[in-house]
Design a protein around this motif. Structure first.
Motif, mmCIF file in Angstrom:
data_model
loop_
_atom_site.group_PDB
_atom_site.id
_atom_site.type_symbol
_atom_site.label_atom_id
_atom_site.label_comp_id
_atom_site.label_asym_id
_atom_site.label_seq_id
_atom_site.Cartn_x
_atom_site.Cartn_y
_atom_site.Cartn_z
ATOM 1 N N VAL A 1 1.006 -1.166 -0.013
ATOM 2 C CA VAL A 1 -0.113 -0.079 0.059
ATOM 3 C C VAL A 1 0.729 1.185 0.046
ATOM 4 C CG1 VAL A 1 -1.757 1.269 1.172
ATOM 5 C CG2 VAL A 1 -1.777 -1.159 1.186
ATOM 6 N N ASN A 2 0.501 2.106 -0.753
ATOM 7 C CA ASN A 2 1.568 3.425 -0.983
ATOM 8 C C ASN A 2 0.954 4.130 0.201
ATOM 9 O OD1 ASN A 2 2.625 5.914 -1.658
ATOM 10 N ND2 ASN A 2 1.699 5.853 -3.636
ATOM 11 N N PRO A 3 2.030 4.619 0.951
ATOM 12 C CA PRO A 3 1.807 5.696 2.196
ATOM 13 C C PRO A 3 0.726 6.873 1.768
ATOM 14 C CG PRO A 3 4.009 4.922 2.288
ATOM 15 C CD PRO A 3 3.600 4.302 0.835
ATOM 16 N N ALA A 4 1.427 7.413 0.768
ATOM 17 C CA ALA A 4 0.529 8.502 0.651
ATOM 18 C C ALA A 4 -1.059 8.225 0.098
ATOM 19 C CB ALA A 4 1.054 9.352 -0.729
ATOM 20 N N GLN A 5 -1.352 7.244 -0.536
ATOM 21 C CA GLN A 5 -2.516 6.599 -0.640
ATOM 22 C C GLN A 5 -3.469 6.083 0.453
ATOM 23 O OE1 GLN A 5 -4.276 6.606 -3.587
ATOM 24 N NE2 GLN A 5 -6.230 5.942 -2.953
ATOM 25 N N LEU A 6 -2.501 5.816 1.397
ATOM 26 C CA LEU A 6 -2.993 5.288 2.606
ATOM 27 C C LEU A 6 -3.548 6.547 3.652
ATOM 28 C CD1 LEU A 6 -3.604 3.053 4.951
ATOM 29 C CD2 LEU A 6 -1.398 3.201 5.651
ATOM 30 N N ASN A 7 -2.545 7.373 3.711
ATOM 31 C CA ASN A 7 -3.214 8.786 4.408
ATOM 32 C C ASN A 7 -4.311 9.545 3.510
ATOM 33 O OD1 ASN A 7 -0.949 8.639 5.815
ATOM 34 N ND2 ASN A 7 0.373 9.684 4.747
ATOM 35 N N ARG A 8 -4.403 9.455 2.369
ATOM 36 C CA ARG A 8 -5.770 9.806 1.701
ATOM 37 C C ARG A 8 -6.994 9.247 1.915
ATOM 38 N NH1 ARG A 8 -2.132 10.948 -2.795
ATOM 39 N NH2 ARG A 8 -2.799 8.919 -3.838
ATOM 40 N N THR A 9 -6.713 7.862 1.991
ATOM 41 C CA THR A 9 -7.963 6.888 2.442
ATOM 42 C C THR A 9 -8.201 7.079 3.855
ATOM 43 O OG1 THR A 9 -7.057 5.199 1.026
ATOM 44 C CG2 THR A 9 -8.419 4.636 2.677
ATOM 45 N N LEU A 10 -7.464 7.358 4.801
ATOM 46 C CA LEU A 10 -7.826 7.311 6.125
ATOM 47 C C LEU A 10 -8.334 8.830 6.346
ATOM 48 C CD1 LEU A 10 -4.467 6.448 7.883
ATOM 49 C CD2 LEU A 10 -6.625 5.143 8.026
ATOM 50 N N TYR A 11 -7.648 9.884 5.680
ATOM 51 C CA TYR A 11 -8.489 11.340 5.627
ATOM 52 C C TYR A 11 -9.897 11.343 5.352
ATOM 53 C CZ TYR A 11 -9.541 16.042 4.417
ATOM 54 O OH TYR A 11 -10.060 17.140 4.262
ATOM 55 N N ARG A 12 -10.083 10.604 4.041
ATOM 56 C CA ARG A 12 -11.601 10.370 3.410
ATOM 57 C C ARG A 12 -12.439 9.605 4.283
ATOM 58 N NH1 ARG A 12 -10.198 9.103 -2.730
ATOM 59 N NH2 ARG A 12 -9.343 10.965 -3.363
ATOM 60 N N ALA A 13 -11.950 8.567 5.165
ATOM 61 C CA ALA A 13 -12.779 7.733 6.101
ATOM 62 C C ALA A 13 -13.116 8.594 7.269
ATOM 63 C CB ALA A 13 -12.023 6.538 6.534
ATOM 64 N N ALA A 14 -11.934 9.402 7.854
ATOM 65 C CA ALA A 14 -12.301 10.354 8.839
ATOM 66 C C ALA A 14 -13.255 11.381 8.739
ATOM 67 C CB ALA A 14 -11.042 11.088 9.326
ATOM 68 N N LEU A 15 -13.196 11.942 7.476
ATOM 69 C CA LEU A 15 -14.245 13.055 6.875
ATOM 70 C C LEU A 15 -15.419 12.556 6.912
ATOM 71 C CD1 LEU A 15 -14.382 15.958 6.036
ATOM 72 C CD2 LEU A 15 -13.790 15.185 3.708
ATOM 73 N N ILE A 16 -15.630 11.216 6.049
ATOM 74 C CA ILE A 16 -17.057 10.625 6.068
ATOM 75 C C ILE A 16 -17.573 10.407 7.581
ATOM 76 C CG2 ILE A 16 -18.250 8.445 5.500
ATOM 77 C CD1 ILE A 16 -16.190 8.375 3.051
ATOM 78 N N LEU A 17 -16.875 9.839 8.465
ATOM 79 C CA LEU A 17 -17.279 9.513 9.743
ATOM 80 C C LEU A 17 -17.845 11.080 10.447
ATOM 81 C CD1 LEU A 17 -14.858 6.884 11.287
ATOM 82 C CD2 LEU A 17 -17.077 6.601 10.654
ATOM 83 N N VAL A 18 -16.982 11.925 10.355
ATOM 84 C CA VAL A 18 -17.464 13.157 11.022
ATOM 85 C C VAL A 18 -18.479 13.721 10.352
ATOM 86 C CG1 VAL A 18 -16.682 15.699 11.113
ATOM 87 C CG2 VAL A 18 -15.029 14.047 11.624
ATOM 88 N N VAL A 19 -18.921 13.791 9.023
ATOM 89 C CA VAL A 19 -19.922 14.147 8.375
ATOM 90 C C VAL A 19 -21.365 13.403 8.758
ATOM 91 C CG1 VAL A 19 -21.133 14.412 6.059
ATOM 92 C CG2 VAL A 19 -18.719 15.362 6.545
#
Length: 288
Positions: A8-26
């Motif tokens: 897993v690309n670390p940059a891609q992993l960071n983007r995935t975690l960011y999107r998951a956190a954003l979705i959870l907050v929304v």
């Protein structure tokens, strides 16, 4: 040193975690805002026993849609709705006239001690509204100088809503962004301050005037305590206060249905004018 390869690309992993956190907050904020509305609407569809059940049910086991028609007729919601519209649009008319004049004077006419007056106006925003209820009630009970009792009249709702420091500040901030060159050109052409305001400033101020209008209507619509005190006659009260005054002997589920009905206009109003609210609040500069 060679690069370490991973699945897993670390940059891609960071983007995935960011999107998951954003979705959870929304999702969390959406549930926090829509949850009470859902419980309010479904509570009006429950039977009398189920509506007071502890712990409460998440959805009505037996839907009783007739609760809404009963609430409309038993609490005379149509009449209370007309009262609320009368008070709301009356307050809007007075605010547009007096608050626009005050903001324009502070912004463009620059009266003596104008900054001090604006500072005192903004200082009133720091005072809790509950603190002002008693002096405000005594004022409308015996209006100074003319000694008139304004209780049970629309003036008891209209007059206290006129001097709105927040709306005056919003209007002044927008008027400050109007180029002084336009006003100077109008003055050279012979236009006085009033003509300049009506012909030049107000047509350019539609976004912020729309925001102030929405705030004025919603403030009167959602207010509960002051209409309850200022209009003791239940037939002259606003929707929220009237539902409370006429609630004696009305089943709990019918009251919940009435509360849901009273919330519908403000929700629809916001959904229709949300873009106007945001654009008006951010309007502070003019494009060339």
């Amino acid at each position: 040193m060679s690069d370490t390869r991973t699945l897993v690309n670390p940059a891609q992993l960071n983007r995935t975690l960011y999107r998951a956190a954003l979705i959870l907050v929304v999702v969390a904020f959406t549930l926090a805002f829509l949850g009470p509305l859902y419980l309010l609407v479904t509570g009006g569809l429950k039977g009398t026993t189920e509506s007071i059940q502890t712990p409460p049910t998440f959805y009505p086991h037996h839907i009783e849609a007739s609760n809404y028609s009963d609430a409309w007729s038993r609490l005379n919601i149509a009449h209370l709705l007309l009262n609320t519209l009368w008070y709301a649009f009356g307050a809007l008319a007075f605010q547009l006239v007096l608050d626009v004049a005050a903001a324009y004077s502070l912004s463009k006419l620059r009266p003596a001690l104008g900054n001090a007056i604006l500072g005192l106006m903004l200082a009133t925003l720091m005072i809790p509204a509950m603190v002002l209820v008693v002096p405000q009630y005594l004022t409308v009970l015996d209006l100074p100088l003319i000694h008139q009792n304004l209780l049970n009249s629309p003036w008891a709702i209209w007059l206290p809503s006129v001097a709105n420091a927040f709306n005056i500040y919003l209007l002044k901030r927008f008027f400050d962004s109007v180029p002084q060159e336009l006003l100077d050109s109008a003055a050279i052409d012979g236009a006085g301050p009033l003509r300049t305001l009506l012909s030049i400033v107000l047509p350019m101020s539609r976004p912020i005037i729309g925001v102030v209008s929405i705030f004025a209507l919603v403030n009167v619509w959602k207010d509960f305590l002051w209409p309850l005190l200022a209009e003791p006659d239940p037939t002259r009260q606003t929707l929220n206060a009237g539902i409370y005054s006429l609630s004696l002997g009305v089943p709990e589920n019918v009251l919940i249905a009435a509360s849901a009905i009273s919330a519908v206009p403000t929700v629809i109003f916001f959904l229709i004018f949300q873009r106007s609210i945001m654009s008006g609040l951010t309007a502070g500069s003019l494009k060339g």
